[in-house]
Design a protein around this motif. Structure first.
Motif, PDB file in Angstrom:
ATOM      1  N   LEU A 214      -6.649   4.086  -5.052  1.00  0.00           N
ATOM      2  CA  LEU A 214      -7.674   4.168  -4.013  1.00  0.00           C
ATOM      3  C   LEU A 214      -8.116   5.600  -3.738  1.00  0.00           C
ATOM      4  O   LEU A 214      -9.302   5.863  -3.547  1.00  0.00           O
ATOM      5  N   GLU A 215      -7.150   6.532  -3.682  1.00  0.00           N
ATOM      6  CA  GLU A 215      -7.444   7.939  -3.395  1.00  0.00           C
ATOM      7  C   GLU A 215      -6.486   8.825  -4.177  1.00  0.00           C
ATOM      8  O   GLU A 215      -5.343   8.449  -4.414  1.00  0.00           O
ATOM      9  N   GLY A 216      -6.953  10.016  -4.512  1.00  0.00           N
ATOM     10  CA  GLY A 216      -6.084  11.018  -5.116  1.00  0.00           C
ATOM     11  C   GLY A 216      -6.149  11.045  -6.635  1.00  0.00           C
ATOM     12  O   GLY A 216      -6.980  10.391  -7.262  1.00  0.00           O
ATOM     13  N   ALA A 217      -5.256  11.843  -7.207  1.00  0.00           N
ATOM     14  CA  ALA A 217      -5.198  12.021  -8.655  1.00  0.00           C
ATOM     15  C   ALA A 217      -3.758  11.842  -9.113  1.00  0.00           C
ATOM     16  O   ALA A 217      -2.826  12.309  -8.460  1.00  0.00           O
ATOM     17  N   GLY A 218      -3.610  11.174 -10.237  1.00  0.00           N
ATOM     18  CA  GLY A 218      -2.266  10.940 -10.744  1.00  0.00           C
ATOM     19  C   GLY A 218      -2.229  10.872 -12.245  1.00  0.00           C
ATOM     20  O   GLY A 218      -3.242  11.027 -12.934  1.00  0.00           O
TER      21      GLY A 218
ATOM     22  N   ARG B 209       3.018   9.451 -11.401  1.00  0.00           N
ATOM     23  CA  ARG B 209       3.256  10.737 -10.731  1.00  0.00           C
ATOM     24  C   ARG B 209       1.947  11.191 -10.087  1.00  0.00           C
ATOM     25  O   ARG B 209       0.868  11.056 -10.659  1.00  0.00           O
ATOM     26  N   ASN B 210       2.080  11.779  -8.895  1.00  0.00           N
ATOM     27  CA  ASN B 210       0.933  12.384  -8.231  1.00  0.00           C
ATOM     28  C   ASN B 210       0.750  13.784  -8.806  1.00  0.00           C
ATOM     29  O   ASN B 210       1.616  14.640  -8.656  1.00  0.00           O
ATOM     30  N   THR B 211      -0.395  14.021  -9.460  1.00  0.00           N
ATOM     31  CA  THR B 211      -0.683  15.331 -10.039  1.00  0.00           C
ATOM     32  C   THR B 211      -1.712  16.101  -9.213  1.00  0.00           C
ATOM     33  O   THR B 211      -2.103  17.202  -9.591  1.00  0.00           O
ATOM     34  N   GLY B 212      -2.124  15.519  -8.086  1.00  0.00           N
ATOM     35  CA  GLY B 212      -3.137  16.152  -7.257  1.00  0.00           C
ATOM     36  C   GLY B 212      -2.547  17.010  -6.153  1.00  0.00           C
ATOM     37  O   GLY B 212      -1.339  17.238  -6.083  1.00  0.00           O
TER      38      GLY B 212
ATOM     39  N   LEU C  75       0.882  -1.149   0.000  1.00  0.00           N
ATOM     40  CA  LEU C  75       0.000   0.000   0.000  1.00  0.00           C
ATOM     41  C   LEU C  75       0.926   1.207   0.000  1.00  0.00           C
ATOM     42  O   LEU C  75       1.814   1.307   0.855  1.00  0.00           O
ATOM     43  N   VAL C  76       0.754   2.105  -0.981  1.00  0.00           N
ATOM     44  CA  VAL C  76       1.731   3.172  -1.197  1.00  0.00           C
ATOM     45  C   VAL C  76       1.066   4.545  -1.115  1.00  0.00           C
ATOM     46  O   VAL C  76      -0.009   4.751  -1.677  1.00  0.00           O
ATOM     47  N   ARG C  77       1.745   5.467  -0.418  1.00  0.00           N
ATOM     48  CA  ARG C  77       1.347   6.878  -0.375  1.00  0.00           C
ATOM     49  C   ARG C  77       2.393   7.680  -1.115  1.00  0.00           C
ATOM     50  O   ARG C  77       3.571   7.632  -0.788  1.00  0.00           O
ATOM     51  N   LEU C  78       1.919   8.433  -2.104  1.00  0.00           N
ATOM     52  CA  LEU C  78       2.785   9.250  -2.944  1.00  0.00           C
ATOM     53  C   LEU C  78       2.391  10.714  -2.728  1.00  0.00           C
ATOM     54  O   LEU C  78       1.264  11.106  -3.026  1.00  0.00           O
ATOM     55  N   PRO C  79       3.292  11.559  -2.180  1.00  0.00           N
ATOM     56  CA  PRO C  79       2.951  12.959  -1.924  1.00  0.00           C
ATOM     57  C   PRO C  79       2.708  13.743  -3.225  1.00  0.00           C
ATOM     58  O   PRO C  79       3.191  13.347  -4.295  1.00  0.00           O
ATOM     59  N   PRO C  80       2.004  14.858  -3.140  1.00  0.00           N
ATOM     60  CA  PRO C  80       1.763  15.690  -4.323  1.00  0.00           C
ATOM     61  C   PRO C  80       3.064  16.068  -5.029  1.00  0.00           C
ATOM     62  O   PRO C  80       4.063  16.410  -4.393  1.00  0.00           O
ATOM     63  N   GLY C  81       3.052  15.968  -6.352  1.00  0.00           N
ATOM     64  CA  GLY C  81       4.197  16.340  -7.170  1.00  0.00           C
ATOM     65  C   GLY C  81       5.299  15.305  -7.248  1.00  0.00           C
ATOM     66  O   GLY C  81       6.274  15.491  -7.975  1.00  0.00           O
ATOM     67  N   LYS C  82       5.182  14.208  -6.534  1.00  0.00           N
ATOM     68  CA  LYS C  82       6.234  13.194  -6.501  1.00  0.00           C
ATOM     69  C   LYS C  82       5.905  12.026  -7.433  1.00  0.00           C
ATOM     70  O   LYS C  82       4.765  11.822  -7.832  1.00  0.00           O
TER      71      LYS C  82
END
Length: 165
Positions: A72-76, A105-108, A47-54
């Protein structure tokens, strides 16, 4: 509690170490190694969390192991052979061994949370065209081939390069 069950809603993300791909300075993520915690040996599941812009890893393709991402959550944005595709909750992205170079890439504005899983073959070959290298992963050794020569790394050395200060 049974070792086969991980209550991900109870994960303390602040206690997990941030890491990155050792050859991608834009990479930063936190991973909960779900499969390892339950004793799984053949399927790597995180399970991975990618910060914004990373970014997650360096853009790469596989010769042996298939993998997938389920958002699962966010925009990329997933890159597939240089073409950008927006992804969000509910999107499944499969990476067969067809040579397609991929990266995420996290674009959110919030963390991108996703489930990633893949095979654990005895030997894997990964192409990393942006740095002109091919990596061969085998038990206890990683060999990097490139125009600048051959570099041998242990998994510990790879891991040391992956840790953020």
């Amino acid at each position: 509690m049974d070792k086969h069950i991980i209550r991900t809603r109870d994960l303390d993300w602040s206690a997990l170490q941030s890491g990155r791909h050792p050859f991608n300075p834009d990479s930063e993520m936190k991973m909960a190694r779900l499969g390892d915690q339950t004793g799984m040996k053949r399927v790597l599941t995180n399970l991975v969390r990618l910060p914004p812009g990373k970014e997650s890893f360096i853009a790469h393709s596989h010769a042996v192991e298939e993998e997938f991402i389920f958002v699962l959550e966010g925009a990329g944005q997933v890159m597939l052979d240089g073409e950008a595709h927006q992804v969000g909750p509910g999107d499944f992205i499969g990476f067969p061994t067809d040579g397609v170079v991929h990266g995420l890439r996290n674009t959110g504005t919030a963390d991108l949370l996703y489930l990633a899983a893949g095979e654990r073959a005895r030997v894997e070959v990964a192409e990393m065209p942006s740095i002109g290298k091919t990596a061969v992963f085998r038990p206890g050794r990683i060999t990097m081939f490139g125009d600048d020569g051959v570099e041998e790394l242990t998994p510990e050395e790879w891991g040391a390069r992956s840790r953020l200060p």
